[in-house]
Motif scaffolding. Structure first.
Motif, PDB file in Angstrom:
ATOM      1  N   VAL A   1       3.066   1.326  -2.031  1.00 54.90           N
ATOM      2  CA  VAL A   1       1.743   1.253  -2.641  1.00 54.90           C
ATOM      3  C   VAL A   1       1.093  -0.071  -2.265  1.00 54.90           C
ATOM      4  O   VAL A   1       1.755  -1.096  -2.146  1.00 54.90           O
ATOM      5  CB  VAL A   1       1.792   1.398  -4.183  1.00 54.90           C
ATOM      6  CG1 VAL A   1       2.199   2.802  -4.577  1.00 54.90           C
ATOM      7  CG2 VAL A   1       2.716   0.381  -4.819  1.00 54.90           C
ATOM      8  N   THR A   2      -0.196  -0.019  -2.051  1.00 56.43           N
ATOM      9  CA  THR A   2      -0.981  -1.229  -1.830  1.00 56.43           C
ATOM     10  C   THR A   2      -1.606  -1.585  -3.169  1.00 56.43           C
ATOM     11  O   THR A   2      -2.144  -0.709  -3.851  1.00 56.43           O
ATOM     12  CB  THR A   2      -2.085  -0.974  -0.785  1.00 56.43           C
ATOM     13  OG1 THR A   2      -1.476  -0.477   0.401  1.00 56.43           O
ATOM     14  CG2 THR A   2      -2.846  -2.244  -0.472  1.00 56.43           C
ATOM     15  N   GLN A   3      -1.505  -2.841  -3.534  1.00 53.71           N
ATOM     16  CA  GLN A   3      -2.047  -3.271  -4.823  1.00 53.71           C
ATOM     17  C   GLN A   3      -3.109  -4.355  -4.628  1.00 53.71           C
ATOM     18  O   GLN A   3      -3.034  -5.140  -3.690  1.00 53.71           O
ATOM     19  CB  GLN A   3      -0.927  -3.823  -5.706  1.00 53.71           C
ATOM     20  CG  GLN A   3       0.128  -2.797  -6.055  1.00 53.71           C
ATOM     21  CD  GLN A   3       1.147  -3.361  -6.994  1.00 53.71           C
ATOM     22  OE1 GLN A   3       0.832  -3.772  -8.106  1.00 53.71           O
ATOM     23  NE2 GLN A   3       2.397  -3.390  -6.560  1.00 53.71           N
ATOM     24  N   ARG A   4      -4.051  -4.337  -5.532  1.00 56.50           N
ATOM     25  CA  ARG A   4      -5.057  -5.389  -5.593  1.00 56.50           C
ATOM     26  C   ARG A   4      -5.155  -5.810  -7.051  1.00 56.50           C
ATOM     27  O   ARG A   4      -5.424  -4.989  -7.919  1.00 56.50           O
ATOM     28  CB  ARG A   4      -6.404  -4.868  -5.084  1.00 56.50           C
ATOM     29  CG  ARG A   4      -7.415  -5.974  -4.845  1.00 56.50           C
ATOM     30  CD  ARG A   4      -8.676  -5.487  -4.136  1.00 56.50           C
ATOM     31  NE  ARG A   4      -8.351  -4.911  -2.820  1.00 56.50           N
ATOM     32  CZ  ARG A   4      -8.725  -3.695  -2.422  1.00 56.50           C
ATOM     33  NH1 ARG A   4      -9.438  -2.923  -3.210  1.00 56.50           N
ATOM     34  NH2 ARG A   4      -8.410  -3.253  -1.228  1.00 56.50           N
ATOM     35  N   ASN A   5      -4.900  -7.077  -7.314  1.00 59.75           N
ATOM     36  CA  ASN A   5      -4.901  -7.600  -8.692  1.00 59.75           C
ATOM     37  C   ASN A   5      -3.976  -6.808  -9.601  1.00 59.75           C
ATOM     38  O   ASN A   5      -4.293  -6.533 -10.752  1.00 59.75           O
ATOM     39  CB  ASN A   5      -6.320  -7.622  -9.258  1.00 59.75           C
ATOM     40  CG  ASN A   5      -7.231  -8.544  -8.488  1.00 59.75           C
ATOM     41  OD1 ASN A   5      -6.807  -9.587  -8.013  1.00 59.75           O
ATOM     42  ND2 ASN A   5      -8.482  -8.154  -8.351  1.00 59.75           N
ATOM     43  N   GLY A   6      -2.812  -6.398  -9.066  1.00 59.65           N
ATOM     44  CA  GLY A   6      -1.817  -5.678  -9.855  1.00 59.65           C
ATOM     45  C   GLY A   6      -2.089  -4.204 -10.057  1.00 59.65           C
ATOM     46  O   GLY A   6      -1.347  -3.531 -10.752  1.00 59.65           O
ATOM     47  N   THR A   7      -3.151  -3.678  -9.458  1.00 55.64           N
ATOM     48  CA  THR A   7      -3.511  -2.266  -9.596  1.00 55.64           C
ATOM     49  C   THR A   7      -3.295  -1.556  -8.264  1.00 55.64           C
ATOM     50  O   THR A   7      -3.648  -2.082  -7.211  1.00 55.64           O
ATOM     51  CB  THR A   7      -4.993  -2.123 -10.004  1.00 55.64           C
ATOM     52  OG1 THR A   7      -5.177  -2.798 -11.246  1.00 55.64           O
ATOM     53  CG2 THR A   7      -5.384  -0.672 -10.170  1.00 55.64           C
ATOM     54  N   VAL A   8      -2.716  -0.358  -8.314  1.00 50.53           N
ATOM     55  CA  VAL A   8      -2.484   0.426  -7.108  1.00 50.53           C
ATOM     56  C   VAL A   8      -3.825   0.903  -6.555  1.00 50.53           C
ATOM     57  O   VAL A   8      -4.612   1.530  -7.258  1.00 50.53           O
ATOM     58  CB  VAL A   8      -1.569   1.636  -7.407  1.00 50.53           C
ATOM     59  CG1 VAL A   8      -1.457   2.543  -6.182  1.00 50.53           C
ATOM     60  CG2 VAL A   8      -0.187   1.173  -7.859  1.00 50.53           C
ATOM     61  N   VAL A   9      -4.076   0.591  -5.277  1.00 50.01           N
ATOM     62  CA  VAL A   9      -5.328   0.998  -4.628  1.00 50.01           C
ATOM     63  C   VAL A   9      -5.067   1.839  -3.377  1.00 50.01           C
ATOM     64  O   VAL A   9      -6.008   2.334  -2.757  1.00 50.01           O
ATOM     65  CB  VAL A   9      -6.215  -0.213  -4.273  1.00 50.01           C
ATOM     66  CG1 VAL A   9      -6.688  -0.920  -5.537  1.00 50.01           C
ATOM     67  CG2 VAL A   9      -5.497  -1.169  -3.336  1.00 50.01           C
ATOM     68  N   GLY A  10      -3.805   2.001  -2.986  1.00 49.93           N
ATOM     69  CA  GLY A  10      -3.482   2.794  -1.806  1.00 49.93           C
ATOM     70  C   GLY A  10      -2.032   3.219  -1.822  1.00 49.93           C
ATOM     71  O   GLY A  10      -1.199   2.659  -2.549  1.00 49.93           O
ATOM     72  N   TYR A  11      -1.716   4.232  -1.024  1.00 48.23           N
ATOM     73  CA  TYR A  11      -0.354   4.758  -0.941  1.00 48.23           C
ATOM     74  C   TYR A  11      -0.058   5.153   0.494  1.00 48.23           C
ATOM     75  O   TYR A  11      -0.916   5.688   1.192  1.00 48.23           O
ATOM     76  CB  TYR A  11      -0.195   5.980  -1.857  1.00 48.23           C
ATOM     77  CG  TYR A  11       1.144   6.659  -1.689  1.00 48.23           C
ATOM     78  CD1 TYR A  11       2.280   6.126  -2.271  1.00 48.23           C
ATOM     79  CD2 TYR A  11       1.270   7.809  -0.925  1.00 48.23           C
ATOM     80  CE1 TYR A  11       3.512   6.725  -2.094  1.00 48.23           C
ATOM     81  CE2 TYR A  11       2.501   8.416  -0.748  1.00 48.23           C
ATOM     82  CZ  TYR A  11       3.619   7.865  -1.330  1.00 48.23           C
ATOM     83  OH  TYR A  11       4.839   8.461  -1.143  1.00 48.23           O
ATOM     84  N   ARG A  12       1.179   4.897   0.930  1.00 51.82           N
ATOM     85  CA  ARG A  12       1.628   5.306   2.259  1.00 51.82           C
ATOM     86  C   ARG A  12       3.001   5.965   2.138  1.00 51.82           C
ATOM     87  O   ARG A  12       3.951   5.360   1.646  1.00 51.82           O
ATOM     88  CB  ARG A  12       1.706   4.110   3.207  1.00 51.82           C
ATOM     89  CG  ARG A  12       2.066   4.506   4.643  1.00 51.82           C
ATOM     90  CD  ARG A  12       2.008   3.325   5.586  1.00 51.82           C
ATOM     91  NE  ARG A  12       2.986   2.293   5.297  1.00 51.82           N
ATOM     92  CZ  ARG A  12       4.249   2.286   5.749  1.00 51.82           C
ATOM     93  NH1 ARG A  12       4.685   3.257   6.491  1.00 51.82           N
ATOM     94  NH2 ARG A  12       5.050   1.301   5.432  1.00 51.82           N
ATOM     95  N   TYR A  13       3.091   7.211   2.589  1.00 50.16           N
ATOM     96  CA  TYR A  13       4.330   7.985   2.572  1.00 50.16           C
ATOM     97  C   TYR A  13       5.328   7.415   3.570  1.00 50.16           C
ATOM     98  O   TYR A  13       4.951   7.040   4.674  1.00 50.16           O
ATOM     99  CB  TYR A  13       3.998   9.443   2.920  1.00 50.16           C
ATOM    100  CG  TYR A  13       5.198  10.310   3.187  1.00 50.16           C
ATOM    101  CD1 TYR A  13       5.907  10.874   2.135  1.00 50.16           C
ATOM    102  CD2 TYR A  13       5.616  10.582   4.480  1.00 50.16           C
ATOM    103  CE1 TYR A  13       6.996  11.682   2.370  1.00 50.16           C
ATOM    104  CE2 TYR A  13       6.707  11.392   4.725  1.00 50.16           C
ATOM    105  CZ  TYR A  13       7.399  11.937   3.672  1.00 50.16           C
ATOM    106  OH  TYR A  13       8.482  12.735   3.908  1.00 50.16           O
TER     107      TYR A  13
END
Length: 126
Positions: A88-100
């Motif tokens: 998961v890609t996070q920004r400020n502790g929030t998930v903003v993206g996902y890569r399988y």
């Protein structure tokens, strides 16, 4: 031999974890990001059933996240819950993206390997 080589390659891509104490549940918005990205791989994404463990906070830019999915196959039948490993890609502790990365629709060897890596990473399923 292939499984050992594959395991070593995947281990090298998994960031080290310092503590499993910091965990939190995913928000509905974060789940939607993951399901919309991962769902594009499924035959019938709207019928997929998910199990969402807590996100384990890590020191990495794109920490691993594991979940389980029960999706329909080409015949319209559910195949049972299978483990999926991704990041998961996070920004400020929030998930903003996902890569399988691996799991679910891969070979049974890859499913087992994904489950093993998720367990090593601290993810538990009921």
């Amino acid at each position: 031999m292939l499984r050992t080589t594959l395991a070593l390659v995947v281990i090298a891509t998994i960031p080290g974890r310092t503590s499993y104490a910091q965990q939190r549940p995913l928000t509905d918005a974060e789940k939607k990001i993951i399901t919309s990205t991962y769902g594009s791989r499924l035959k019938d994404p709207l019928s997929a059933q998910y199990r969402w463990p807590n996100l384990i906070k890590a020191q990495a830019d794109a920490p691993d996240y594991c979940f389980q999915v029960n999706a329909k196959n080409s015949y319209g039948g559910y195949v049972g819950f299978q483990t999926v490993l991704g990041s998961v890609t996070q920004r400020n502790g929030t998930v903003v993206g996902y890569r399988y990365k691996m799991g679910a629709e891969s070979s049974s060897m890859m499913n087992d390997t994904a489950s093993e890596f998720c367990a090593i990473g601290g993810y538990r399923f009921q």
